[in-house]
Enzyme design. Structure first.
Site: not given
Lengths: 486, 154
Positions: A217, A219, A221, A338, A383-384, A390, A409
């Protein structure tokens, strides 16, 4: 409420969850004889009713309460989901000096974290060059083995990265600006780090990985601020409607993974010597005051410094791309971890606070956040998914009592990677996202599908629970424009 | 904590070779790898093959150069040995940019494995697996052979 929980064995009575606060539910410490504290989960009523019915996160949180020296309820954040040992979204504090530290309570990706940058331009300036901008960043930030703008470090230079963190990168290697240091948790350097406690194998694994994203996951962005919930806080964080942002999510790469591997083994070896009996071997731990605990903490801090440096190098590659295509400079809002354990004071006590998939979120009155954010709160980034949004939040003073100054988180997974791939085909997802104007760079369609929006909880609901619980406040929402997926 | 290798050998009588297979079971956050094989060597080899699939999902490059390596790992019990074996392969794959294709076991006890392995260079390795965890790690005897389960952090 009580219901059958598939994640609990048939010989176990499912736990009864009692509401003990706003969006806060508790499993009593009397539920199981080996519990040393209660387990608390932040959730709305509907989420609480289904806890443990689709994964083993609640059972894992209950296991966490058996850690010797646990000083407060084990906490599940609103995005909690099943992990190994600790659930992802789990927080636990042990009382020093003899409470334990558990590498599994931090995870393999030590200091996986998020940093947010802002560009001094409106989205209209980015749109015409978005494709080229994303392509340029993806060229400069490799996902793992292979091409890219990584920074190789070894020998004495690696030791200085581990011991001195981002200040060394900025001062000696020209990777960033001096003012960046103010806006990184701990100034980008955890001072208990000791490179000598990091194995040669870990250093070898990390040698070519500074400036790389990794997979899963992780990234980079590029996004746009599309909603502001708190004008004052947003202004203080430098966020304006229509403003362009960059989110970077990655961690300590192979170096951190190896540190965790090394010390889980070492602590599993010595658990019996310390009289520690655990319901899950991945919770392996030792007193922080023990030789093993002290060594792990020093190695973990070193790996955390490596992760801060990794995000710093990626920041520089993103800055290069923005200079080239938009002729502007990116400013760092904040960088927050996190997956760490931190020594934190609670009243007269010193605690070792484990956060596994949970974000430290100090309130506005904390002296440990940058002066610029005092009165507002520590920035927190949630973050979404690449197809949703997000969120930017700030910590609250109330969270010190409610959640050990911790919050969620991310959105939290709800589907396994296999289930996500069965639910959506990667090329169709790519077409959907591109149809909405989102530029995607991903190594394969299959890996894109694994991170599909439907694989995650509704991030808005997670964030709303967080706010209603009083453990963080919404500031702004970010919509993705372009995503480089690890 | 699982039974010992000695138990498997006594149960099986002989360690006959046979087909091995692996699958990924549902796990919300990570990957749970389940392996079945007739022998303990088959479990270790099949687990390594599963890792190779994850590292090079697109398959190996034609004409990739190969090299013989030896792998030696020790651990306090058989389950930990399986995790350590996988961790060793993860480490070598990530640092040497090679994936392992075949194994010949010279020694495999409850606490020690020595194998000769053939590795192929791979340019496009996905560093997707962080480690083998000790969570729910087990090796069991079933009616048709052995099975093992290991959760990989991905």
């Amino acid at each position: 409420m009580a219901s059958r929980h598939p994640s609990f064995s048939t010989s176990e009575t499912p736990p009864r969850l009692r509401r003990v606060g706003n969006e806060l539910y508790e499993v009593s410490r009397t539920y199981r004889r080996d519990m040393r504290a209660s387990a608390r989960v932040f959730a709305d009523a509907e989420q609480a009713a289904s806890l443990g019915t689709h994964d083993r996160s609640l059972a894992q949180l209950i296991n966490v309460t058996t850690l010797p020296g646990i000083a407060a309820p084990a906490l599940g954040m609103p995005d909690m989901h099943e992990g190994y040992g600790f659930p992802v979204g789990g927080v636990a504090a042990t009382l020093l000096p003899d409470g334990v530290i558990s590498p599994g309570g931090i995870g393999f990706d030590i200091n996986c974290g998020v940093r947010l940058l802002t560009a001094p331009v409106d989205v209209a300036a980015v749109r015409p060059v978005l494709e080229s901008l994303i392509h340029e960043i993806s060229r400069g930030v490799p996902t793992g083995a292979g091409r890219g703008g990584r920074l190789s470090v070894a020998g004495a230079e690696m030791d200085r990265v581990l011991a001195e963190g981002v200040p060394y990168l900025v001062r000696e290697l020209g990777q960033g600006r001096r003012e960046d240091l103010t806006y990184i948790e701990g100034g980008g350097c955890l001072d208990r780090a000791d490179p000598h406690q990091v194995s040669d194998r870990a250093k070898l694994r990390g040698r070519d990985q500074l400036g790389t994203l990794g997979s899963g996951n992780h990234f980079v962005e590029v996004g746009v601020v599309d909603n502001i919930f708190d004008d004052v806080a947003a202004a203080q964080l430098g966020l304006a409607m229509g403003g362009v942002t960059v989110l970077i999510h990655t961690g300590s790469r192979g170096l951190g993974h190896q540190v965790c591997t090394d010390y889980v083994r070492r602590m599993d070896d010595v658990a019996r010597r310390y009289g520690i009996v655990l319901p899950d071997r991945q919770l392996a731990c030792a007193p922080l005051s023990s030789p093993e605990g002290t060594a792990y903490f020093a190695a973990m801090c070193a790996a955390a410094n490596f992760a801060f440096c990794n995000r710093q190098v990626i920041t520089e590659r993103a800055r290069d791309a923005f200079r080239r295509f938009i002729d502007c400079e990116l400013s760092l809002v904040y960088d927050v971890a996190h997956n760490t354990a931190k020594i934190e004071r609670a009243g007269d006590h010193l605690l070792c606070v484990h956060r596994k998939g949970a974000t430290r979120a100090f309130g506005p009155s904390s002296s440990e956040i940058p002066e610029h954010y005092r009165g507002v709160g520590q920035p927190v980034f949630i973050p979404g998914t690449m197809g949703t949004a997000s969120y930017v939040l700030v910590g609250t003073d109330a969270s010190a009592q409610l959640s050990l100054s911790s919050t969620c988180h991310g959105a939290g997974r709800t589907l396994s990677r296999g289930a996500a791939k069965r639910a959506v085909r990667g090329h169709e997802l790519r077409r959907q996202l591109e149809g909405r104007g989102i530029v995607i760079r991903c190594p394969s369609n299959a890996e894109l599908a694994e991170e599909a929006p439907l694989a995650y909880k509704d991030v808005e609901r997670v964030v709303d629970v967080t706010e209603r619980a009083g453990i963080a406040k919404k500031v702004a929402r970010l919509r993705p424009l372009g995503v480089i997926k690890g | 904590m699982g039974r010992t290798l000695g138990h498997w050998m006594r149960s099986n009588g002989t360690r006959a070779d046979g087909p091995a297979r692996h699958a990924y079971e549902e796990h919300i956050g990570e990957l749970r790898l389940r392996i079945e094989a007739a022998t303990i060597e088959g479990i270790f080899a099949e687990a390594a093959h599963a890792l190779r699939e994850l590292f090079v999902p697109g398959g190996l490059d034609a004409g990739a150069r190969g090299v013989d390596e030896t792998i030696h790992v020790e651990a306090p019990d058989l389950e930990r040995l399986l995790a350590a074996w996988l961790d060793e392969i993860i480490f070598r794959t990530e640092t040497e940019h090679r994936v392992f294709t075949t194994f010949q076991f010279d020694r495999l006890t409850d606490r020690e494995v020595s194998a000769r392995a053939f590795a192929l260079e791979a340019d496009s390795i996905r560093t997707i697996v962080k480690a083998a965890t000790l969570h729910d790690l087990h090796i069991k005897q079933g009616s048709h052979g052995l099975s093992a389960s290991v959760v990989l952090d991905v």
